[in-house]
Enzyme design. Structure first.
Site, PDB file in Angstrom:
ATOM      1  N   LYS A   1       0.828  -1.210   0.000  1.00  0.00           N
ATOM      2  CA  LYS A   1       0.000   0.000   0.000  1.00  0.00           C
ATOM      3  C   LYS A   1       0.861   1.258   0.000  1.00  0.00           C
ATOM      4  O   LYS A   1       0.639   2.178  -0.794  1.00  0.00           O
ATOM      5  CB  LYS A   1      -0.907   0.023   1.238  1.00  0.00           C
ATOM      6  CG  LYS A   1      -1.636   1.343   1.432  1.00  0.00           C
ATOM      7  CD  LYS A   1      -2.442   1.378   2.709  1.00  0.00           C
ATOM      8  CE  LYS A   1      -1.699   1.889   3.912  1.00  0.00           C
ATOM      9  NZ  LYS A   1      -1.480   3.344   3.939  1.00  0.00           N
ATOM     10  N   ASN A   2       1.845   1.292   0.894  1.00  0.00           N
ATOM     11  CA  ASN A   2       2.613   2.523   1.051  1.00  0.00           C
ATOM     12  C   ASN A   2       3.531   2.795  -0.132  1.00  0.00           C
ATOM     13  O   ASN A   2       4.105   3.878  -0.239  1.00  0.00           O
ATOM     14  CB  ASN A   2       3.410   2.505   2.355  1.00  0.00           C
ATOM     15  CG  ASN A   2       2.505   2.733   3.563  1.00  0.00           C
ATOM     16  OD1 ASN A   2       1.321   3.003   3.402  1.00  0.00           O
ATOM     17  ND2 ASN A   2       3.061   2.620   4.750  1.00  0.00           N
TER      18      ASN A   2
ATOM     19  N   ARG B   1      -4.428  10.525   4.104  1.00  0.00           N
ATOM     20  CA  ARG B   1      -3.337  11.461   4.255  1.00  0.00           C
ATOM     21  C   ARG B   1      -2.259  11.340   3.185  1.00  0.00           C
ATOM     22  O   ARG B   1      -1.623  12.316   2.801  1.00  0.00           O
ATOM     23  CB  ARG B   1      -2.726  11.208   5.632  1.00  0.00           C
ATOM     24  CG  ARG B   1      -1.698  12.159   5.989  1.00  0.00           C
ATOM     25  CD  ARG B   1      -0.873  11.702   7.162  1.00  0.00           C
ATOM     26  NE  ARG B   1       0.472  12.183   6.942  1.00  0.00           N
ATOM     27  CZ  ARG B   1       0.857  13.417   7.187  1.00  0.00           C
ATOM     28  NH1 ARG B   1       0.032  14.277   7.712  1.00  0.00           N
ATOM     29  NH2 ARG B   1       2.074  13.806   6.919  1.00  0.00           N
TER      30      ARG B   1
ATOM     31  N   ASP C   1      -5.200   8.847   9.064  1.00  0.00           N
ATOM     32  CA  ASP C   1      -5.283   8.053  10.290  1.00  0.00           C
ATOM     33  C   ASP C   1      -5.403   8.927  11.515  1.00  0.00           C
ATOM     34  O   ASP C   1      -4.857  10.019  11.586  1.00  0.00           O
ATOM     35  CB  ASP C   1      -4.034   7.180  10.438  1.00  0.00           C
ATOM     36  CG  ASP C   1      -4.064   6.014   9.485  1.00  0.00           C
ATOM     37  OD1 ASP C   1      -5.158   5.472   9.290  1.00  0.00           O
ATOM     38  OD2 ASP C   1      -3.005   5.669   8.956  1.00  0.00           O
TER      39      ASP C   1
ATOM     40  N   ASP D   1       4.574   0.962  11.944  1.00  0.00           N
ATOM     41  CA  ASP D   1       3.369   0.239  11.503  1.00  0.00           C
ATOM     42  C   ASP D   1       3.353  -1.216  11.985  1.00  0.00           C
ATOM     43  O   ASP D   1       2.304  -1.841  12.007  1.00  0.00           O
ATOM     44  CB  ASP D   1       3.274   0.242   9.973  1.00  0.00           C
ATOM     45  CG  ASP D   1       3.326   1.635   9.412  1.00  0.00           C
ATOM     46  OD1 ASP D   1       2.286   2.170   9.031  1.00  0.00           O
ATOM     47  OD2 ASP D   1       4.429   2.204   9.373  1.00  0.00           O
TER      48      ASP D   1
END
Ligand code: UD1
Length: 419
Positions: free
Chosen positions: A26-27, A96, A120, A308
Site C-alpha cells: 500500500k505505502n 493522508r 489516520d 506500523d
C-alpha cells in the site's frame, strides 16, 4: 471500490498452518500512482492491492483528468497531456497519503492546490518538512480556505537537509526534483523499501536518481519524463501482520512473496521471542512453538522496526511470558488501540511514548473498535487465540490497507467473518 465492511468477527481457535500470500505494498503503490502525474502516457502498475486507499488515489488521479482502471491486480493509468493540478478536499480528507501529489503536480504544472490532509487518527501529522524542502527548491506557498497553494516558475536543484528522515517529505521532494534544473541532494532521506521502489519507477520513467535506500539521494533533473510500467514490491506491513498472527495463534506458516530483507529487524526480534523464522526467495517461513517470551522493542525509521509493525507486536506481547516494553518514537497517540486490547483482558499500561505489556495466559474475546488500519488488524490477530468471539467494529479502516484479510487468515486455518 473494495467490499464495504464494518465488522470483523474472529473466533479464537487453534494454530495457523499453510501458505498465506502477501499483496503489493500500500505505502508504495500510492506514491507510484502519484508519480504518474509527472508525464503524459499510459502506465501499467502490477501487483496492486485491491484496497480502499488505492480506490481513493484513483479518484484523486481522475479528478486531475486521468483515466484509471483495474484488471485483476493490474492498474492502468492514462495520464493526459494537460492535467488539473488540484487535489480536492472531499478526497484528500479521506487519506493522508494524498499529500504526495503535491511534488509531482508542482514539477509538471508549476503550481498545485492541495487540501490540507486528513487520514489516520493517531496524533498530529505535520507537513512542515514537505513545505520547507519544496521552498528550498524555489516553491512559494500560501494557504487559504483549507488549501495549500504552491507555485514555482522554475524549480532549481539544491541540497535539502531533512530534520528527520520523513517518508512523505522524501517522496514529495524526489518527485519535484526529478524535473528541476540542476542537481538536488536530499540529506537524511528516508531509506524505506517503498522509497527505493519509487526511485526505481522514476528512473524507468527517465529520471536520474542515485543513492536511494541510503541517507543521501542525488537527483539530476531532466527536461522530460515518459510513462512506464512497474511491479509493486510486496507489502512488508501485511507480511508482518501474518508473522505476528502465527506468533499469537501458534502453528507454522509461510508468508508467500514476503521479502526478508525488507523486515530483517522485525524477524530478528520475533526470533528473540522464541519464534523460528527462516526465509528463501519465495517468502518467509515462521513457526511458533508455544507461548513466546516477552521482548522490548522500539519503532524507528528504516531499517529499524517500523511504527506500523508495532500494534502487531503489542498484540503478540499481550499473551507472551513476562513483561515487554514497547517504545513509539515516531508518532504520538499511536497507543489508542491499547484501550481496546485491555477490553480483551490485556494487562498494558501506557504513557505517551511507551507501553508496558505484562503477558497474560489468554485474552478473552470482546467487542472492540478499530481506530486505524494497523490497529484494526492488530485486534483481529489478537482475537485469533482469544477465548470466544472478538467483534472488531469500524472495520472499514482495515479495508483501507488489506485486501481480504479475513479470507487470507481463513486460508491458514483461522475463523474470521466480515459483515
Ligand atoms: C509513512 C507511512 C506510514 C508510516 C510512516 C513512518 C504512507 C502512506 N504512510 O507516513 O504508514 O507509519 O511513513 O514510517 O506511506 N513529520 C513532521 N513534519 C513533516 C513530516 C513528518 O514532523 O513534514 C513527522 C511526523 O509527524 C512523524 C514523523 O515525522 O512523527 C514520520 O513521518 P513520515 O515519515 O513523514 O510519515 P508519513 O510519510 O506520513
Amino acid at each position: 471500490m473494495g467490499p464495504s465492511i464494518s465488522r470483523i468477527t474472529v473466533t479464537g481457535g487453534g494454530p495457523l498452518n499453510g501458505i498465506v500470500p502477501v499483496g503489493g505494498a500500500k505505502n508504495s503503490v500510492l506514491k507510484l500512482m502519484a508519480a504518474t502525474l509527472l508525464a503524459e502516457g499510459t502506465y501499467h502498475l502490477d501487483n496492486v492491492p485491491r484496497i480502499t486507499d488505492v480506490d481513493l488515489m484513483s479518484d484523486l488521479l481522475r479528478a486531475t483528468g486521468c483515466q484509471v482502471w483495474f484488471d485483476e491486480h493490474r492498474l492502468t493509468i492514462d495520464v493526459p497531456a494537460v492535467i488539473e493540478p488540484i487535489a480536492p478536499y472531499e478526497i484528500v480528507e479521506q487519506f493522508r497519503a494524498s499529500i504526495v501529489v503535491m511534488g509531482p503536480m508542482l514539477a509538471r504544472c508549476g503550481e498545485a492546490q492541495v487540501a490540507m490532509p486528513g487520514g489516520d487518527d493517531f496524533g498530529p501529522r505535520p507537513i512542515d518538512m514537505h513545505v520547507r524542502g519544496l521552498q528550498e527548491l524555489g516553491a512559494e506557498f500560501e494557504t487559504s480556505h483549507g488549501y495549500l497553494k504552491v507555485r514555482a516558475d522554475r524549480l532549481v536543484g539544491t541540497t535539502v537537509v531533512l530534520e528527520f528522515p520523513s517518508v512523505g517529505a522524501t517522496e514529495n521532494l524526489l518527485m519535484a526534483a526529478v524535473l528541476a534544473s540542476g542537481t538536488t541532494i536530499i540529506e537524511n532521506a528516508a531509506r524505506e523499501p517503498e522509497i527505493v521502489d519509487l526511485c526505481e519507477m522514476l528512473n524507468t520513467m527517465g529520471a536520474k536518481i542515485r543513492g536511494s535506500g541510503s541517507p543521501t539521494i542525488a537527483i539530476d533533473g531532466v527536461a522530460e519524463l515518459h510513462a512506464a510500467d512497474h511491479r509493486v514490491i510486496p507489502d512488508r506491513i501485511e507480511a508482518a501482520t501474518y508473522l505476528c498472527a502465527v506468533g499469537i495463534a501458534g502453528g507454522e506458516i509461510t508468508v508467500g512473496g514476503a521479502r526478508h530483507e525488507h523486515m530483517a529487524m522485525l524477524c530478528q526480534k520475533l526470533g528473540e521471542t522464541g519464534m523460528r523464522i527462516s526465509h528463501d526467495p519465495n517468502g518467509i517461513w515462521a513457526m511458533a512453538p508455544g507461548r513466546l517470551r516477552a521482548v522490548d522493542c522500539q519503532s524507528l525509521p528504516y531499517p529499524g522496526i517500523a511504527t506500523d509493525f508495532k500494534p502487531f507486536v503489542v498484540s503478540l506481547l499481550a499473551t507472551s511470558i513476562g513483561v515487554g516494553i514497547v517504545t513509539e518514537n515516531l508518532f504520538s497517540g499511536r497507543f489508542r488501540y491499547v484501550d481496546e486490547l485491555r477490553r480483551m483482558g490485556a494487562d498494558i499500561s501506557t504513557d505517551s511514548h511507551h507501553a508496558v505489556i505484562r503477558g497474560v495466559p489468554q485474552l478473552s474475546g470482546a467487542p472492540v473498535r478499530a481506530h486505524d488500519i494497523r490497529a484494526g488488524a492488530a485486534l483481529v490477530i489478537a482475537g485469533l487465540a482469544a477465548d470466544g468471539e472478538t467483534v472488531v467494529s469500524d472495520a472499514e479502516h482495515v479495508a483501507r490497507g488489506y485486501e481480504d484479510l479475513a479470507g487470507k487468515l481463513n486460508g491458514i486455518g483461522a475463523s474470521v467473518v466480515v459483515s
